[in-house]
Design an enzyme around this catalytic site. Structure first.
Site: not given
Ligand code: 13P
Length: 249
Positions: A12, A14, A98, A100, A168, A174, A212
């Site tokens: 991904n 992003k 996701h 985010e 996730e 991250g 990660s």
């Protein structure tokens, strides 16, 4: 034990990448993929680059996906992208839900579910993302959060061939922090059990771990029970690092 589900390593990207660098990265992945037959490889560039990346990896065994789609096929939705458009640009998959997007754009489980259905309508395979926040984990509600997200985000008509689920944990994205392999395995077993309540082919659905993942921890994370691959953020922006994860399968 032989794997019954073919692993998938998905990158991904992003909101990263301008054309020149993205094409170099895509070609690097496609070149390295020649030596990777143990898993499926997927890259999900920003929408502006889906078509160019799809062209760049043509003829290789690298697949291309989008990072989001709108539930509708077309219409007055300024700035949005339909699953059909991603398909038209060369995508085979699309990430939906996701964390985010859930956070930045207020996406609810119902919206995520509509997006997964849109992916099917367009002939794409949705990668439905779920995962608990740190506060939810610390409150001991990880399993109930996952159950709620599965119930709300995964359409009832799901089959194993047209669904991928990515676990996730939000706090692992991250941050360089990862759950232990035992925690990953426990979450994945729970997810598969909950999927079993919603669909008959739960045992054949690919469950990815994301958060990660990098070359150095991939072997350990991918060996956790019920893990069928990885959804990789930062480490997917370097071809070598991404391919190292694929090799660790
Ligand atoms: P990182 O690998 O950068 O933690 O991101 C994970 C992720 O969000 C993939 O969708």
């Amino acid at each position: 034990m032989a794997r019954t589900r073919r692993p998938l390593i998905a990158g991904n990207w992003k909101m990263n990448g301008l054309k020149a660098d993205a094409l170099t990265l895509a070609k690097g992945v496609a070149d390295g993929a020649k030596a990777t037959s143990n898993c499926d490889l997927l890259v999900c560039p920003p929408a502006t680059l889906v078509m160019a990346v799809a062209e760049a990896v043509k003829g290789s065994n690298v697949l291309v996906g989008g990072q989001d789609c709108h539930p509708k096929a077309n219409g007055a939705h300024t700035g949005d992208i339909a699953a059909e458009m991603l398909r038209d640009a060369g995508a085979a998959y699309v990430i939906v839900g996701h964390s985010e997007r859930r956070t930045d754009h207020g996406e609810t489980d119902a919206i995520v579910r509509a997006k997964a259905e849109a992916a099917w309508r367009a002939g794409l395979i949705p990668i439905v993302c779920i995962g608990e926040t740190l506060a939810e984990r610390e409150a001991g509600s990880t399993f109930s959060v996952l159950a709620r997200q599965i119930k709300g985000s995964i359409p009832p008509a799901a089959t194993a061939a047209r669904l991928v689920v990515a676990y996730e944990p939000v706090w692992a994205i991250g941050t360089g922090k990862t759950p232990t392999t035992a925690e990953v395995a426990a979450a994945h077993v729970h997810i598969r059990k909950e999927l079993g309540g919603a669909m008959s082919e739960a045992s054949a659905v690919r469950l990815l771990y994301g958060g990660s993942v990098k070359g150095s921890n991939a072997a350990e994370l991918l060996a956790a029970g019920d893990v069928d691959g990885a959804l990789v953020g930062g480490a997917s922006l370097k071809a070598d690092e991404f391919l190292a994860i694929a090799k660790a399968v």
